[in-house]
Design a protein around this motif. Structure first.
Motif, short mmCIF file in Angstrom:
data_model
loop_
_atom_site.label_atom_id
_atom_site.label_comp_id
_atom_site.label_asym_id
_atom_site.label_seq_id
_atom_site.Cartn_x
_atom_site.Cartn_y
_atom_site.Cartn_z
N VAL A 1 -10.08 24.95 -5.92
CA VAL A 1 -8.93 25.02 -5.02
C VAL A 1 -8.76 23.66 -4.37
O VAL A 1 -9.73 23.09 -3.86
CB VAL A 1 -9.10 26.12 -3.95
CG1 VAL A 1 -7.95 26.08 -2.94
CG2 VAL A 1 -9.21 27.49 -4.61
N TYR A 2 -7.52 23.13 -4.39
CA TYR A 2 -7.26 21.78 -3.90
C TYR A 2 -6.30 21.80 -2.72
O TYR A 2 -5.42 22.66 -2.63
CB TYR A 2 -6.66 20.91 -5.01
CG TYR A 2 -7.64 20.55 -6.10
CD1 TYR A 2 -8.43 19.42 -5.99
CD2 TYR A 2 -7.78 21.34 -7.23
CE1 TYR A 2 -9.34 19.07 -6.98
CE2 TYR A 2 -8.68 21.01 -8.22
CZ TYR A 2 -9.45 19.87 -8.09
OH TYR A 2 -10.35 19.54 -9.08
N GLN A 3 -6.46 20.81 -1.84
CA GLN A 3 -5.48 20.57 -0.79
C GLN A 3 -4.21 20.01 -1.42
O GLN A 3 -4.20 19.55 -2.56
CB GLN A 3 -6.04 19.57 0.23
CG GLN A 3 -7.24 20.07 1.01
CD GLN A 3 -6.87 21.00 2.16
OE1 GLN A 3 -5.69 21.21 2.43
NE2 GLN A 3 -7.86 21.54 2.83
N VAL B 1 -15.48 28.79 -4.12
CA VAL B 1 -14.09 28.64 -4.58
C VAL B 1 -13.22 29.76 -4.00
O VAL B 1 -12.10 29.52 -3.53
CB VAL B 1 -14.03 28.64 -6.12
CG1 VAL B 1 -12.58 28.72 -6.61
CG2 VAL B 1 -14.70 27.38 -6.65
N ALA B 2 -13.73 31.00 -4.01
CA ALA B 2 -12.98 32.11 -3.43
C ALA B 2 -12.73 31.87 -1.95
O ALA B 2 -11.62 32.11 -1.45
CB ALA B 2 -13.74 33.42 -3.65
N ASP B 3 -13.74 31.40 -1.24
CA ASP B 3 -13.59 31.15 0.20
C ASP B 3 -12.56 30.07 0.48
O ASP B 3 -11.83 30.13 1.48
CB ASP B 3 -14.94 30.74 0.81
CG ASP B 3 -15.92 31.90 0.90
OD1 ASP B 3 -15.48 33.06 0.74
OD2 ASP B 3 -17.13 31.65 1.11
N LYS B 4 -12.48 29.06 -0.39
CA LYS B 4 -11.49 28.00 -0.20
C LYS B 4 -10.07 28.57 -0.28
O LYS B 4 -9.18 28.17 0.49
CB LYS B 4 -11.69 26.89 -1.23
CG LYS B 4 -12.90 26.02 -0.97
CD LYS B 4 -13.23 25.12 -2.17
CE LYS B 4 -12.26 23.98 -2.32
NZ LYS B 4 -12.71 23.03 -3.38
N LEU B 5 -9.86 29.50 -1.19
CA LEU B 5 -8.54 30.11 -1.31
C LEU B 5 -8.24 30.99 -0.10
O LEU B 5 -7.14 30.92 0.48
CB LEU B 5 -8.44 30.93 -2.59
CG LEU B 5 -7.11 31.66 -2.81
CD1 LEU B 5 -5.95 30.67 -2.84
CD2 LEU B 5 -7.15 32.49 -4.08
N VAL B 6 -9.20 31.81 0.30
CA VAL B 6 -8.99 32.68 1.46
C VAL B 6 -8.75 31.85 2.72
O VAL B 6 -7.89 32.19 3.55
CB VAL B 6 -10.19 33.63 1.65
CG1 VAL B 6 -10.04 34.43 2.94
CG2 VAL B 6 -10.33 34.56 0.46
N GLY C 1 -9.53 23.47 -16.43
CA GLY C 1 -9.42 24.91 -16.30
C GLY C 1 -8.30 25.29 -15.35
O GLY C 1 -7.45 24.47 -14.99
N LEU C 2 -8.29 26.55 -14.92
CA LEU C 2 -7.29 27.03 -13.97
C LEU C 2 -7.70 26.64 -12.56
O LEU C 2 -8.81 26.95 -12.12
CB LEU C 2 -7.15 28.55 -14.07
CG LEU C 2 -6.26 29.19 -12.99
CD1 LEU C 2 -4.81 28.75 -13.15
CD2 LEU C 2 -6.39 30.71 -13.03
N VAL C 3 -6.81 25.97 -11.84
CA VAL C 3 -7.07 25.59 -10.46
C VAL C 3 -5.89 26.03 -9.61
O VAL C 3 -4.82 26.37 -10.10
CB VAL C 3 -7.29 24.06 -10.31
CG1 VAL C 3 -8.41 23.58 -11.21
CG2 VAL C 3 -6.01 23.29 -10.58
N PHE C 4 -6.11 26.01 -8.30
CA PHE C 4 -5.05 26.33 -7.35
C PHE C 4 -4.86 25.16 -6.41
O PHE C 4 -5.83 24.54 -5.98
CB PHE C 4 -5.41 27.58 -6.54
CG PHE C 4 -4.31 28.01 -5.60
CD1 PHE C 4 -3.26 28.77 -6.07
CD2 PHE C 4 -4.31 27.62 -4.27
CE1 PHE C 4 -2.22 29.15 -5.21
CE2 PHE C 4 -3.29 27.98 -3.42
CZ PHE C 4 -2.24 28.76 -3.89
N MET C 5 -3.59 24.83 -6.13
CA MET C 5 -3.28 23.80 -5.14
C MET C 5 -2.50 24.44 -3.99
O MET C 5 -1.52 25.16 -4.22
CB MET C 5 -2.47 22.65 -5.74
CG MET C 5 -2.09 21.59 -4.69
SD MET C 5 -1.20 20.17 -5.37
CE MET C 5 -2.59 19.29 -6.13
N ASP C 6 -2.89 24.13 -2.77
CA ASP C 6 -2.22 24.64 -1.59
C ASP C 6 -0.89 23.91 -1.40
O ASP C 6 -0.86 22.72 -1.09
CB ASP C 6 -3.12 24.43 -0.35
CG ASP C 6 -2.48 24.93 0.92
OD1 ASP C 6 -1.64 25.85 0.85
OD2 ASP C 6 -2.84 24.41 2.00
N THR C 7 0.21 24.62 -1.63
CA THR C 7 1.54 24.07 -1.42
C THR C 7 2.42 25.13 -0.77
O THR C 7 2.10 26.32 -0.83
CB THR C 7 2.20 23.63 -2.74
OG1 THR C 7 2.69 24.80 -3.43
CG2 THR C 7 1.26 22.86 -3.64
#
Length: 518
Positions: free
Chosen positions: A394-396, A337-342, A405-411
């Motif tokens: 982490v999502y596209q 998950v960390a790598d997806k954000l980086v 839970g807490l997620v991140f989306m690339d925008t």
């Protein structure tokens, strides 16, 4: 932020900080006290801007939130205004320390509910719209003309329908078939069509475009949008202007189709459901120096409550977490998950470099006028919206969000495009913090506007739902966060937001599509 860190004029966010935030406009010569030291303001300092509280040497790190936001470009004395004239961004080489600070799960909240629309696939909507989706700009006017035929007075006999919306955009053709832009646009339209706040939809296209209409027709499969249809969701219905015989005939056919769908879309009732069905998009726009002091950390408290209820909170705006992404990677539940954000951060560095730009070109002029100086400062404040729970995925852009839970989306950081992605991903409520006064709606999802300061809230009361500026007047961050959480539940149950009261949100569907126009 502890209450005792707020004095009459200043807010200090961490004991290690060498700058404070001005609560109100401070005139030159005003006596100040911070950390037991007495000094006077050497410059006039606007509310929300930074003021030095101890000597800072040229080249020394400037700290706010206990984090480095840049370095001093000149020697700075206590009482001096700290902003673009004496503070600059430094190269961001953060220690990502993936998974090093994974928090324990919050204590479960199991007794909170809201009144929502339960769909056949188990998703729950907070609103009930009928969508007319244009697959290409060539059919945008037709989609608009169809939706305009159903104003509120026409829908009065359908009390369970919030409206008929035209989702129109500037794209849909002149893109690589099966390329990134094509897939992204398909995800967006699919996300709107299957959104829990949409009870039925109609697709309208020209017929020869690269986008979804061409894809659907060429594949001779009218159910490319997975998961739509069903007993409570009429569709999929597809109209091709070229097959129908042009604009007028397509408009007439669309009006007839929508008229037939309305009784079925109306045939739903709100039901009491668990707050675990909430999927809340977190956005900040028109930020100021108080965004990271009041509204954003208060929204972080509400985000933690959503997660504790078993729901989902979506953080976004990759270009506005740059410089603070290490706070998220350390909370990631796994190295993957960390790598997806980086990877998303690195993609953005490459992407902006193609245009001769840099991620630290932010903040915007309005942000700077409000007191933000560097992208690191803006990002550190923006990340506060994410609260304190673990980052679970982490999502596209516009990808369906399935995790709890807490997620991140690339925008991108551009608010309409960012919120469009989160809504397409499934957000059924949006919380939007603002310090300068962004006026934003995003049908089919209600948008709760949260002001960072009282003067702007009072000035723009018809647009602001919640005042978090009360934190500067003595309210605790926790109390403000609880108020936001309660407002989320009320809005999810049908309480209209200020933007809904003004019928804002029809024009804010703004797809972010990366790639050449061919």
């Amino acid at each position: 932020m502890a209450d005792e860190q707020i004095s009459a004029q200043l807010v200090v966010l961490d004991a290690s900080d060498n700058v404070a935030v001005a609560r109100t406009n401070i005139a030159a010569g005003t006596p100040l006290t911070c950390g037991g030291a007495d000094f006077a303001a050497l410059d006039p300092v606007p509310a929300g801007h930074k003021i030095s509280v101890r000597p800072i040497k040229r080249g020394e790190a400037v700290k706010k939130y206990g984090q480095i936001i840049g370095q001093a470009t000149s020697d700075t004395r206590p009482g001096e205004h700290v902003h673009s004239h004496n503070l600059a961004i430094v190269d961001v080489h953060a220690d990502y320390a993936a998974c090093s600070q994974i928090p324990d799960p919050p204590a479960p909240i199991t007794d909170r509910t809201f009144e929502g629309y339960v769909r056949a696939n188990g998703k729950v909507g907070t609103r009930n719209y009928l969508a007319v989706i244009s697959t290409v700009n060539c059919s945008a006017s037709v989609a608009k003309f169809i939706a305009q035929r159903f104003p509120p007075e026409e829908l009065a006999k359908y009390p369970n329908i919030d409206g008929v919306i035209a989702f129109k955009h500037e794209a849909g053709c002149a893109m690589q078939y099966q390329g990134d832009a094509h897939h992204t646009l398909n995800r967006l339209m699919a996300g709107i069509a299957r959104h829990p706040n949409v009870g039925g939809f109609l697709l309208v296209g020209l017929g020869c475009e690269t986008g979804a209409m061409g894809y659907l027709l060429q594949e001779q499969n009218l159910v490319q949008i997975e998961g739509v249809g069903g007993p409570d969701r009429p569709g999929p219905l597809v109209l091709s202007m070229q097959d129908m015989g042009g604009t007028l005939k397509t408009v007439e056919a669309g009006i007839a189709q929508v008229s037939q769908m309305l009784p079925q879309v109306n045939d739903v009732r709100r039901q009491t459901v668990s707050a675990s069905h909430l999927c809340v998009g977190l956005e900040c726009g028109g930020s100021d120096g108080n965004s990271g002091v009041t509204a954003n950390p208060a929204l972080g408290i509400a985000s933690d409550r959503i997660v504790a209820c078993g729901g989902t909170a979506i953080l976004s705006e990759t270009s506005e977490v740059y410089g603070a992404e290490h706070l998220l990677t350390r909370r990631a539940v796994s190295p993957q998950v960390a790598d997806k954000l980086v990877e998303r951060i690195e993609w953005w560095k490459h992407y902006v470099s193609l245009f001769g730009a840099q991620l630290d070109n932010n903040p915007s002029p309005g942000n700077k006028a409000g007191g933000l100086t560097t992208i690191a400062e803006k990002s550190l404040g923006a990340v506060a919206k994410a609260g304190s729970t673990a980052l679970v995925d982490v999502y596209q852009y516009a990808e369906p969000v399935e995790a709890k839970g807490l997620v991140f989306m690339d925008t991108p950081g551009y608010d309409p495009a960012s919120v469009t992605g989160m809504v397409a991903g499934g957000a059924n409520v949006v919380c939007f913090t603002t310090g300068r006064g962004s006026c934003f709606g995003c049908k089919p999802t209600p948008s709760i506007k949260i002001a960072t300061n009282t003067p702007m809230y009072d000035r723009m009361l018809p647009d602001m739902d919640i005042n978090a500026g009360s934190v500067l007047e003595g309210e605790s961050i926790t109390s403000a966060g609880e108020r936001i959480f309660e407002e989320i539940l009320a809005v999810a149950s049908g309480k209209p937001t200020k933007s809904e009261q003004q019928n804002i949100g029809d024009e804010e569907f703004v797809p972010w599509l990366v790639g050449p126009t061919l």
